[in-house]
Design an enzyme around this catalytic site. Structure first.
Site: not given
Length: 457
Positions: A162, A402
């Site tokens: 982060h 994907d």
């Protein structure tokens, strides 16, 4: 590196580096990168690849590693390492050290994961673990774990630091990685120059110091030690479209319309319901102060807006406050209005004031989560009971990753068991429902579920 269980065995570990030479040097980070969560954020994706992808046991692994090596050319800072400076600040050294890629094999089937709940006893073995006692310059910014299941399914456990990427930027990276894996090209080039977030305030006013200091403690337990030692658990709470509409109607009809005339948002409505349900479940006294942390993306709240593809941290944790008694006794719209009021404070001038505030801090250590994790003690602020933090992923493009074998069958947060942390997730099926992933102390979870559903009327 992740530990093994009898059902999940680690097979290999690689360092994946950029496929081509990249710029080497020190990339300065902004204060926004160096406060709050600077550890790694876990997410996980589960897939059922088509049969042609399963004919070769190395095909999926090769595709992921090869495309990862390619995407790190464009996103080269993610192959670097953090370097501590003094006073709790750090830089990002772009040195092509690489990211960690782990392969694992499981004797489990995807059907054994109980709707993919993070409370599954094996869930944590699917996501890499980071040893934060190591020198920070030895810790990769990204960890990937590919786990192959006996049913032919696979999971990809991701950890992204982060300190270099908030949710919007992390998803930018993963979506471009998947595009390259499918044989496509980079769609949006990342913008790394942090100077665009070195904002200066034009006003003499300053932020309230209390917003960044110790949150309220549980009355009668001022040191919070007892609370930090209580065992926590995670639950996924489903909110159907019908239930969401009931909450929306209750909130908007029970309180005066906000000044801008807009009805309350999904986030404000559901989060206010989570807040008051937690107060009830925890058995708070009426005079108990409580804080709700709201994470606001300010990319489009400053003038000028941040450049398209800005890669880094551009979020601000803002605090909504109330007495527990008011949350529990007043209409739902009251809690929603407290959240709306906090969010609306985040405008161009406020972001600039906060930027000034952190620039003036001599030491940022107290604003970072990694130090308490390394110490593993009770020092430092405790953000759990009586407080909450609710992060929204409702508008983030979290689904449809994907890599060439189809979109995921499930995507969700990894294991992150910190009392009071919660997350709103949109429906994977786009049916108007949503989910609340919430971590609470174990002894309050059943009561929370009871109040949460009984109070939807």
């Amino acid at each position: 590196m992740s530990s093994s269980s009898s059902k999940v065995t680690l097979k290999s570990c690689y360092s994946v580096r950029p496929k081509e030479p990249t710029w080497n040097g020190v990339l300065p980070l902004s204060e926004w990168d160096q406060i709050g969560i600077i550890t790694h954020v876990p997410t996980i994706y589960f897939y059922h690849p088509t049969q042609d992808w399963l004919t070769s046991p190395t095909k999926i692994s090769h595709t992921l590693k090869e495309s990862l090596s390619k995407v790190l050319v464009t996103f080269y800072p993610l192959a670097g390492r953090l370097q501590w400076q003094e006073n709790g600040r750090f830089d990002l050294e772009c040195n092509s050290s690489g990211v960690q890629f782990i392969e694992a094999q499981s004797t489990l089937a995807l059907s054994e994961f109980n709707d993919f709940s993070p409370s599954s006893e094996y869930y944590r073995y699917l996501i890499p673990q980071v040893d934060y006692t190591l020198p920070i310059q030895d810790i990769p910014l990204i960890f990937v774990q590919l786990t192959n299941f006996k049913c032919g399914g696979v999971s990809i456990g991701l950890l992204i630091s982060h300190a270099v990427a908030d949710g919007q930027s992390a998803l930018h990276f993963t979506s471009e990685w998947a595009r390259l894996a499918r044989g496509e090209t980079i769609k949006t080039t990342p913008f790394f120059d942090r100077s665009v977030v070195s904002l200066k305030s034009q006003c003499c006013n300053s932020v309230n110091e209390w917003e960044f200091n110790q949150p309220p403690s549980l009355l009668g337990n001022s040191d919070g030690v007892e609370e930090t030692k209580r065992k926590s658990t995670v639950a996924i709470i489903k909110v159907s479209k019908v239930q969401l509409e009931k909450l929306r109607k209750t909130a908007n009809e029970s309180w005066e319309k906000p000044s801008n005339g807009r009805g309350f948002t999904r986030y404000e409505i559901v989060t206010s319901h989570v807040w008051r349900s937690a107060c009830k479940a925890r058995g708070h006294r009426n005079d108990q102060p409580t804080v709700l942390g709201v994470c606001v993306d300010w990319r489009n709240r400053v003038e000028p807006n941040l450049p398209k593809g800005y890669f880094g941290n551009a979020t601000l944790d803002i605090m909504a406050t109330s007495l527990a008694g008011d949350l529990m006794s007043k209409p739902l719209g009251y809690a929603s209005s407290r959240i709306r009021e906090a969010i609306e404070k985040v405008n161009d001038e406020y972001v600039r004031q906060v930027s000034d505030y952190f620039k003036k801090q001599e030491d940022l250590t107290k604003f970072q989560d990694v130090h308490a994790m390394i110490r593993n003690d009770d020092k430092g602020p405790f953000y759990g009971n009586p407080n909450l933090g609710v992060v929204s992923w409702l508008t983030l493009p979290i689904y449809g990753l994907d890599f060439g074998w189809g979109r995921e069958i499930y995507m969700g947060p990894g294991t992150h068991e910190i009392d009071g942390d919660s997350l709103l997730l949109p429906s994977h099926d786009h049916d108007g429902s949503l989910s609340v992933a919430i971590c609470l102390q174990e002894l309050y979870m059943d009561a929370f579920k009871k109040h949460f559903y009984e109070d939807i009327v």
